[in-house]
Design an enzyme around this catalytic site. Structure first.
Site, mmCIF file in Angstrom:
data_model
loop_
_atom_site.group_PDB
_atom_site.id
_atom_site.type_symbol
_atom_site.label_atom_id
_atom_site.label_comp_id
_atom_site.label_asym_id
_atom_site.label_seq_id
_atom_site.Cartn_x
_atom_site.Cartn_y
_atom_site.Cartn_z
ATOM 1 N N ASP A 96 13.491 -8.801 -17.163
ATOM 2 C CA ASP A 96 12.433 -8.543 -16.354
ATOM 3 C C ASP A 96 12.965 -8.746 -15.134
ATOM 4 O O ASP A 96 14.036 -9.015 -14.695
ATOM 5 C CB ASP A 96 11.481 -9.415 -16.755
ATOM 6 N N CYS A 135 12.069 -13.402 0.944
ATOM 7 C CA CYS A 135 11.549 -14.154 -0.152
ATOM 8 C C CYS A 135 12.599 -14.762 -1.217
ATOM 9 O O CYS A 135 12.268 -15.721 -1.963
ATOM 10 C CB CYS A 135 10.755 -13.108 -1.073
ATOM 11 N N ASN A 157 0.729 0.626 5.989
ATOM 12 C CA ASN A 157 1.226 -0.053 4.851
ATOM 13 C C ASN A 157 2.140 -1.255 5.595
ATOM 14 O O ASN A 157 2.811 -0.875 6.539
ATOM 15 C CB ASN A 157 2.078 0.752 3.977
ATOM 16 N N GLY A 158 2.019 -2.532 5.060
ATOM 17 C CA GLY A 158 2.794 -3.610 5.909
ATOM 18 C C GLY A 158 1.727 -4.719 6.419
ATOM 19 O O GLY A 158 0.567 -4.645 5.823
ATOM 20 N N GLY A 208 -0.616 0.837 -4.870
ATOM 21 C CA GLY A 208 -2.181 0.240 -4.580
ATOM 22 C C GLY A 208 -3.151 0.863 -5.511
ATOM 23 O O GLY A 208 -3.335 1.595 -5.707
ATOM 24 N N CYS A 237 0.826 -1.266 0.129
ATOM 25 C CA CYS A 237 0.141 0.102 0.014
ATOM 26 C C CYS A 237 0.884 1.294 0.069
ATOM 27 O O CYS A 237 1.945 1.228 0.308
ATOM 28 C CB CYS A 237 -0.811 0.062 1.332
ATOM 29 N N TYR A 292 11.380 -4.075 -7.386
ATOM 30 C CA TYR A 292 10.111 -4.025 -8.028
ATOM 31 C C TYR A 292 9.147 -2.825 -7.542
ATOM 32 O O TYR A 292 8.666 -2.193 -8.427
ATOM 33 C CB TYR A 292 9.517 -5.443 -8.096
HETATM 34 P P1 5GP Z 1 4.667 -14.107 -13.709
HETATM 35 O O1 5GP Z 1 5.656 -14.413 -14.862
HETATM 36 O O2 5GP Z 1 5.688 -14.541 -12.602
HETATM 37 O O3 5GP Z 1 3.378 -14.317 -14.006
HETATM 38 O O4 5GP Z 1 5.025 -12.290 -13.723
HETATM 39 C C1 5GP Z 1 5.905 -11.404 -13.630
HETATM 40 C C2 5GP Z 1 5.679 -10.221 -13.733
HETATM 41 O O5 5GP Z 1 4.955 -9.772 -12.685
HETATM 42 C C3 5GP Z 1 6.990 -9.244 -13.796
HETATM 43 O O6 5GP Z 1 6.910 -8.629 -14.840
HETATM 44 C C4 5GP Z 1 6.992 -8.632 -12.556
HETATM 45 O O7 5GP Z 1 7.394 -7.148 -12.829
HETATM 46 C C5 5GP Z 1 5.516 -8.442 -12.156
HETATM 47 N N1 5GP Z 1 5.336 -8.623 -10.830
HETATM 48 C C6 5GP Z 1 6.572 -8.740 -9.822
HETATM 49 N N2 5GP Z 1 5.755 -8.668 -8.579
HETATM 50 C C7 5GP Z 1 4.594 -8.271 -8.646
HETATM 51 C C8 5GP Z 1 3.635 -7.961 -7.675
HETATM 52 O O8 5GP Z 1 3.842 -8.171 -6.498
HETATM 53 N N3 5GP Z 1 2.307 -7.897 -8.213
HETATM 54 C C9 5GP Z 1 2.135 -7.723 -9.640
HETATM 55 N N4 5GP Z 1 1.032 -7.190 -10.028
HETATM 56 N N5 5GP Z 1 3.165 -7.957 -10.568
HETATM 57 C C10 5GP Z 1 4.292 -8.327 -9.913
HETATM 58 MG MG MG Z 2 6.717 -6.252 -14.605
#
Ligand code: 5GP
Ligand code: MG
Length: 460
Positions: A344, A435, A103-104, A29, A2, A242
């Site tokens: 990525d 993680c 947030n958390g 969020g 968040c 990220y």
């Molecule tokens: P996957 O291949 O695992 O389905 O998706 C990878 C993509 O999800 C990557 O482009 C990454 O930037 C994005 N991503 C990483 N962490 C998260 C997250 O916490 N939420 C969302 N919506 N996307 C994420």
């Molecule tokens: Mg992405």
């Protein structure tokens, strides 16, 4: 995950400032947004599902006068997408009314929750955020003391802004897992999850809220106390990888620069023979730039992303659903016949990555070398990033070769833990990288609590 924002000002439009602060924190969020204000101690809140500009208009902002405001943008990936989970939440207690945005994620709020219930406190939800608000709202001590006492009962990740007794309050868990930073506009104080929200309202960054610290801001200015002793610093490294916006600064490091360095390091650790380097936009772009810089392979755009897909996006029908990620990404014709390095930031479940690799081959790519600018994600986050259960994590139980096969790439490599760490320029042992390593800074919930959390957790 968040975003939170707060401001105290006698002469500025605090709701409007908060609106723009939240607008800069939209990436943290997209499910719901809310603002609470207090005018002479009287609290009003507006919150709803949707993006910040979908929830607020001029009329709604005009109905939020006051000298103090807090705001929240909410994100979750599993369930719980309900209006009742939108924040800031407002809790009326025996001692005071508290508006609070979190947030958390608390690791084990059950004990505090049971104690509140035994004391006759009524809780409207199962959220850990309400537990925090209720602890502060029940305590007749001055607000900073009440917050400090509440903090001693909490374990896990919390970066919080609140309004209580007409005062703006902010506090952060003793490990400082989620970011929280202080800024100034003229004589006034602003608090935000990230510095990009200070920038947008023209506030100068001052310092982070320290782990274990409570600050409160009233008409006489900023006050601070150490509520719980600072523990080993454990800022979430996934913020650097990220989550945070690239133009934010975290722990003194510009996030974009850290991501470029991750890409450079990745090019050293896992070079590829290829014709061009491209990113999965937008999150993979800084690392792709770094990879291109270090490898000498030219950086080009290969995928065009539609940036207007929010979470409240109208659900496609079955026919459109088959198009899957084409709603979001479309490849360029110039990929045909070329050997690609595709960068990525992470693979979580692997579904998007697999579909994208397929799409790139469909566009005629000769080879697709996937390079990920973080280590394999092997374990869940207990601190507010709603990644997935361990079994859903593509890398949790697969070797690199099995992963490569799973996503269908020509080759696949991840950045090492050391490579990621050194790119952040933050000292070893000053971050949480659970993680990636399965080592966490706090107790983690046992299996029984975890099962319960699956229902009760309100991702912050
Ligand atoms: P996957 O291949 O695992 O389905 O998706 C990878 C993509 O999800 C990557 O482009 C990454 O930037 C994005 N991503 C990483 N962490 C998260 C997250 O916490 N939420 C969302 N919506 N996307 C994420
Ligand atoms: Mg992405």
């Amino acid at each position: 995950m968040c975003g939170v924002f707060g401001v105290y000002s006698r002469d500025r439009d605090v709701a409007r400032l908060t609106y723009f602060g939240l607008f800069a924190l939209q990436h943290r969020g997209q499910e719901s947004a809310g603002i609470a204000v207090a005018e002479s101690g009287h609290v009003t809140a507006v919150r709803d599902m949707g993006l910040v500009p979908q929830v607020f208009d001029e009329e709604k902002l005009a109905a939020l006068p006051g000298e103090v405001a807090i705001g929240h943008t909410r994100y979750s990936t599993t369930g719980g997408v309900h209006w009742s989970n939108a924040q800031p939440l407002v809790h009326h207690g025996r001692a005071r009314t508290v508006a609070l945005a979190h947030n958390g994620n608390l690791v084990d709020p059950a004990a505090a929750r049971d104690e509140l219930l035994a004391d006759g406190v009524r809780l409207a939800s199962t959220s850990d955020t309400e537990v925090i608000a209720a602890l502060v709202a029940r305590d007749p001590a001055p607000v900073a003391d009440a917050v400090a006492r509440a903090m001693r009962c909490l374990e896990g990740a919390y970066s919080i802004v609140a309004i209580a007794d007409g005062v703006l309050v902010a506090f952060r868990d003793p490990h400082g897992i989620r970011p929280l930073t202080l800024g100034r506009i003229g004589e006034d104080w602003v608090i935000a999850s990230e510095t990009c929200a200070l920038d947008i309202v023209g506030a100068d960054p001052v310092r982070d809220v320290r782990p274990g610290e409570v600050v409160w801001i009233d008409e006489t200015g900023l006050h601070s106390a150490t509520a719980v002793p600072e523990r080993r610093s454990a800022l979430c490294i996934f913020e650097q990888v990220y989550f945070a916006r690239p133009d934010s600064r975290l722990g003194g490091t510009e996030v974009h620069a850290a991501r470029v360095r991750m890409g450079e390091r990745l090019a050293e650790e896992a070079p590829a023979d290829a014709d061009l380097v491209m990113s999965i936009p937008d999150s993979g772009t800084p690392a792709a730039i770094g990879f291109a810089k270090r490898s000498g392979i030219p950086y080009e755009e290969g995928l065009i992303k539609n940036r207007y897909i929010g979470r409240t996006f109208i659900q496609p029908d079955d026919e459109l659903r088959r198009q899957g990620i084409r709603l979001k990404f479309n490849p360029l014709a110039e990929l045909a016949g070329r050997r690609l390095v595709v960068v990525d930031d992470t693979i979580v479940r692997g579904n998007t990555t697999r579909a994208l690799v397929q799409m790139l081959f469909g566009a005629g790519a000769a080879e697709v070398h996937v390079r990920i600018s973080s280590p394999p994600i092997v374990s869940p986050c207990f601190y507010g990033i709603d990644m997935a259960e361990e079994d859903e994590l593509a890398a949790a139980h697969r070797s690199n070769e099995e992963m490569r096969e799973h996503i269908g790439a020509t080759s696949l490599h991840h950045l090492s833990v050391d490579g990621m760490q050194s790119a952040t320029r933050m000292p070893d042992g000053s971050v949480c990288r659970g993680c990636f390593t399965r080592t966490y800074p706090t107790r983690i919930p046992n299996a029984a609590n975890l099962a319960k959390l699956r229902f009760e957790k309100t991702p912050a």
